[in-house]
Write a protein that holds these residues in place. Structure first.
Motif, PDB file in Angstrom:
ATOM      1  N   THR A 267       0.837  -1.207   0.000  1.00  0.00           N
ATOM      2  CA  THR A 267       0.000   0.000   0.000  1.00  0.00           C
ATOM      3  C   THR A 267       0.867   1.251   0.000  1.00  0.00           C
ATOM      4  N   TYR A 268       1.882   1.246   0.849  1.00  0.00           N
ATOM      5  CA  TYR A 268       2.761   2.412   0.943  1.00  0.00           C
ATOM      6  C   TYR A 268       3.684   2.507  -0.270  1.00  0.00           C
ATOM      7  N   LYS A 269       4.254   1.386  -0.673  1.00  0.00           N
ATOM      8  CA  LYS A 269       5.209   1.384  -1.779  1.00  0.00           C
ATOM      9  C   LYS A 269       4.597   1.849  -3.090  1.00  0.00           C
ATOM     10  N   ASN A 270       3.283   1.671  -3.245  1.00  0.00           N
ATOM     11  CA  ASN A 270       2.616   2.034  -4.492  1.00  0.00           C
ATOM     12  C   ASN A 270       2.086   3.471  -4.516  1.00  0.00           C
ATOM     13  N   ILE A 271       2.317   4.222  -3.446  1.00  0.00           N
ATOM     14  CA  ILE A 271       1.935   5.636  -3.446  1.00  0.00           C
ATOM     15  C   ILE A 271       2.817   6.364  -4.463  1.00  0.00           C
ATOM     16  N   PRO A 272       2.243   7.167  -5.364  1.00  0.00           N
ATOM     17  CA  PRO A 272       3.037   7.856  -6.391  1.00  0.00           C
ATOM     18  C   PRO A 272       4.226   8.639  -5.839  1.00  0.00           C
ATOM     19  N   ALA A 273       4.052   9.334  -4.727  1.00  0.00           N
ATOM     20  CA  ALA A 273       5.158  10.106  -4.161  1.00  0.00           C
ATOM     21  C   ALA A 273       6.313   9.195  -3.756  1.00  0.00           C
ATOM     22  N   VAL A 274       5.980   7.992  -3.271  1.00  0.00           N
ATOM     23  CA  VAL A 274       7.006   7.031  -2.868  1.00  0.00           C
ATOM     24  C   VAL A 274       7.706   6.482  -4.116  1.00  0.00           C
ATOM     25  N   LYS A 275       6.928   6.104  -5.113  1.00  0.00           N
ATOM     26  CA  LYS A 275       7.488   5.542  -6.349  1.00  0.00           C
ATOM     27  C   LYS A 275       8.343   6.565  -7.095  1.00  0.00           C
ATOM     28  N   ASN A 276       7.979   7.845  -6.972  1.00  0.00           N
ATOM     29  CA  ASN A 276       8.720   8.900  -7.674  1.00  0.00           C
ATOM     30  C   ASN A 276       9.872   9.482  -6.849  1.00  0.00           C
ATOM     31  N   ASN A 277      10.115   8.852  -5.692  1.00  0.00           N
ATOM     32  CA  ASN A 277      11.190   9.311  -4.812  1.00  0.00           C
ATOM     33  C   ASN A 277      10.962  10.756  -4.353  1.00  0.00           C
ATOM     34  N   HIS A 278       9.715  11.055  -4.038  1.00  0.00           N
ATOM     35  CA  HIS A 278       9.343  12.385  -3.573  1.00  0.00           C
ATOM     36  C   HIS A 278       9.012  12.389  -2.079  1.00  0.00           C
ATOM     37  N   VAL A 279       9.686  11.546  -1.324  1.00  0.00           N
ATOM     38  CA  VAL A 279       9.505  11.511   0.130  1.00  0.00           C
ATOM     39  C   VAL A 279      10.762  12.085   0.775  1.00  0.00           C
ATOM     40  N   PHE A 280      10.587  13.138   1.554  1.00  0.00           N
ATOM     41  CA  PHE A 280      11.705  13.803   2.218  1.00  0.00           C
ATOM     42  C   PHE A 280      11.606  13.538   3.719  1.00  0.00           C
ATOM     43  N   THR A 281      12.613  12.862   4.263  1.00  0.00           N
ATOM     44  CA  THR A 281      12.576  12.445   5.668  1.00  0.00           C
ATOM     45  C   THR A 281      13.349  13.410   6.549  1.00  0.00           C
ATOM     46  N   MET A 282      12.695  13.867   7.627  1.00  0.00           N
ATOM     47  CA  MET A 282      13.332  14.762   8.575  1.00  0.00           C
ATOM     48  C   MET A 282      13.352  14.130   9.965  1.00  0.00           C
ATOM     49  N   GLU A 283      14.284  14.546  10.805  1.00  0.00           N
ATOM     50  CA  GLU A 283      14.399  14.055  12.176  1.00  0.00           C
ATOM     51  C   GLU A 283      13.164  14.459  12.971  1.00  0.00           C
ATOM     52  N   GLY A 284      12.485  13.469  13.555  1.00  0.00           N
ATOM     53  CA  GLY A 284      11.272  13.760  14.311  1.00  0.00           C
ATOM     54  C   GLY A 284      11.549  14.479  15.619  1.00  0.00           C
ATOM     55  N   ASN A 285      12.604  14.063  16.301  1.00  0.00           N
ATOM     56  CA  ASN A 285      12.938  14.674  17.589  1.00  0.00           C
ATOM     57  C   ASN A 285      13.384  16.118  17.376  1.00  0.00           C
ATOM     58  N   GLY A 286      12.534  17.053  17.764  1.00  0.00           N
ATOM     59  CA  GLY A 286      12.820  18.467  17.564  1.00  0.00           C
ATOM     60  C   GLY A 286      11.939  19.109  16.517  1.00  0.00           C
ATOM     61  N   ALA A 287      11.277  18.280  15.688  1.00  0.00           N
ATOM     62  CA  ALA A 287      10.435  18.823  14.619  1.00  0.00           C
ATOM     63  C   ALA A 287       9.159  19.451  15.139  1.00  0.00           C
ATOM     64  N   SER A 288       8.804  19.145  16.385  1.00  0.00           N
ATOM     65  CA  SER A 288       7.550  19.656  16.950  1.00  0.00           C
ATOM     66  C   SER A 288       7.680  21.088  17.478  1.00  0.00           C
ATOM     67  N   PHE A 289       8.817  21.716  17.253  1.00  0.00           N
ATOM     68  CA  PHE A 289       9.024  23.106  17.661  1.00  0.00           C
ATOM     69  C   PHE A 289       8.828  24.023  16.448  1.00  0.00           C
ATOM     70  N   SER A 290       8.503  25.285  16.712  1.00  0.00           N
ATOM     71  CA  SER A 290       8.327  26.244  15.607  1.00  0.00           C
ATOM     72  C   SER A 290       8.932  27.598  15.977  1.00  0.00           C
ATOM     73  N   ASP A 291      10.143  27.545  16.487  1.00  0.00           N
ATOM     74  CA  ASP A 291      10.890  28.740  16.881  1.00  0.00           C
ATOM     75  C   ASP A 291      11.907  29.094  15.793  1.00  0.00           C
ATOM     76  N   PRO A 292      12.539  30.258  15.869  1.00  0.00           N
ATOM     77  CA  PRO A 292      13.480  30.666  14.830  1.00  0.00           C
ATOM     78  C   PRO A 292      14.627  29.687  14.568  1.00  0.00           C
ATOM     79  N   VAL A 293      15.189  29.094  15.608  1.00  0.00           N
ATOM     80  CA  VAL A 293      16.291  28.153  15.405  1.00  0.00           C
ATOM     81  C   VAL A 293      15.811  26.950  14.600  1.00  0.00           C
ATOM     82  N   THR A 294      14.678  26.384  14.994  1.00  0.00           N
ATOM     83  CA  THR A 294      14.111  25.225  14.300  1.00  0.00           C
ATOM     84  C   THR A 294      13.660  25.603  12.892  1.00  0.00           C
ATOM     85  N   LEU A 295      13.012  26.738  12.761  1.00  0.00           N
ATOM     86  CA  LEU A 295      12.493  27.162  11.457  1.00  0.00           C
ATOM     87  C   LEU A 295      13.606  27.385  10.446  1.00  0.00           C
TER      88      LEU A 295
END
Length: 309
Positions: A267-295
């Motif tokens: 199911t996941y592998k057949n998603i067009p974004a996955v097949k087209n290599n359009h998935v951008f992975t970011m570090e989850g720890n720290g992503a829940s902030f929205s301050d200038p350093v993180t932004l």
């Protein structure tokens, strides 16, 4: 002889009287002129009413994020919440800063803070107010850039905060223009996060870079995401329905210990974004902030991911 002395004596008396009156007038004028005195505190208009806070705080305790906001404005921090302490984004800045909690007033007292900042849902606020001036904010009441300006006002750094916001907006909007030109005005972007065993999709104001992507870069959100996550901020997604929420591009916030077994499903592998290599992975720890350093880090990540530069 006496007649000659009398006018001289009278003149002398009149001169003395005139000088005395002038001195008296000068004294009265000085008394009427207000003295300029430097105050150590200012009145900050918080959500809950006016609060007397330090004009230039030197020992700030942060109980619910906002860490990057304070750090970016050069204000000293002496205590932070667990999420901030464990955030790799602030690893160097918080190396010698204590980890604290709103449930441990004794430890906060030991830090001798002159200002406490937190979200409106922190516990024991009555006790905290007795330790130091305490200011709280309601999550989402202000947008992510207005929040930084408001914290700038609190810390006596409003102009610095406004300058950064103006500059950041210009840069993010310019990058957004480039991205839309490259991927198309109608291309959609989804922001997911895998935490523990749960997969979430986010609206336009729940950190993880959503504010930058949707609010400032003006990228489009899939209709299903708009329907289920825009108002609430986030929505829990099962593996079976991921394709319904997947945009032409996917930003995946991923925690190291999270269960990523869904990535092995057809199911996941057949998603067009996955097949087209359009998935951008970011570090989850720290992503829940929205301050200038993180932004700043997230903007650089999006620039590299979408534009390759």
């Amino acid at each position: 002889m006496k007649k000659m002395l009398f006018p001289i004596v009278l003149l002398f008396v009149l001169l003395i009287s005139a000088c005395g009156n002038k001195a008296s007038e000068d004294t009265n004028d000085a008394a009427d002129t207000p003295k300029e005195t430097a105050s150590d505190t200012v009145t900050y208009e918080s959500e809950t009413g006016p609060v007397e806070v330090p004009a230039h705080p030197k020992r700030v305790v942060l109980l619910s994020g906002f860490t990057g906001n304070v750090i970016s404005l050069g204000v000293p921090v002496v205590g932070v919440d667990t999420w901030s302490k464990n955030n790799p984004t602030f690893k160097d800045e918080l190396k010698d800063v204590a980890e604290i909690s709103d449930e441990n007033s004794e430890k906060i007292i030991e830090l001798d803070p002159d200002l406490i900042i937190g979200l409106s849902n922190i516990k024991n606020i009555d006790q905290l107010q007795k330790i130091a001036p305490t200011v709280t904010y309601t999550w989402g009441k202000l947008d992510y850039l207005e929040q930084h300006i408001e914290i700038g006002k609190l810390l006596g750094k409003e102009q610095e905060a406004r300058d950064w916001v103006d500059d950041f907006q210009k840069r993010a909007q310019a990058i957004g223009d480039e991205v839309r030109t490259k991927i198309g005005e109608n291309a959609t972007v989804s922001v997911f996060e895998i935490y523990d065993k749960e997969l979430y999709v986010f609206g336009d104001n729940w950190a993880r870079g959503t504010e930058i992507l949707y609010q400032t870069m003006k990228l489009k959100m899939p209709e299903k995401v708009k329907e289920m996550a825009l108002e609430s901020g986030y929505y829990t997604v099962s593996t079976e329905v991921i394709p319904e929420f997947a945009g032409d591009y996917i930003v995946m916030s991923k925690y190291a210990e999270a269960d990523t077994s869904f990535e092995q499903t057809e199911t996941y592998k057949n998603i067009p974004a996955v097949k087209n290599n359009h998935v951008f992975t970011m570090e989850g720890n720290g992503a829940s902030f929205s301050d200038p350093v993180t932004l700043e880090n997230q903007l650089a990540f999006f620039k590299e991911s979408f534009l390759g530069k």
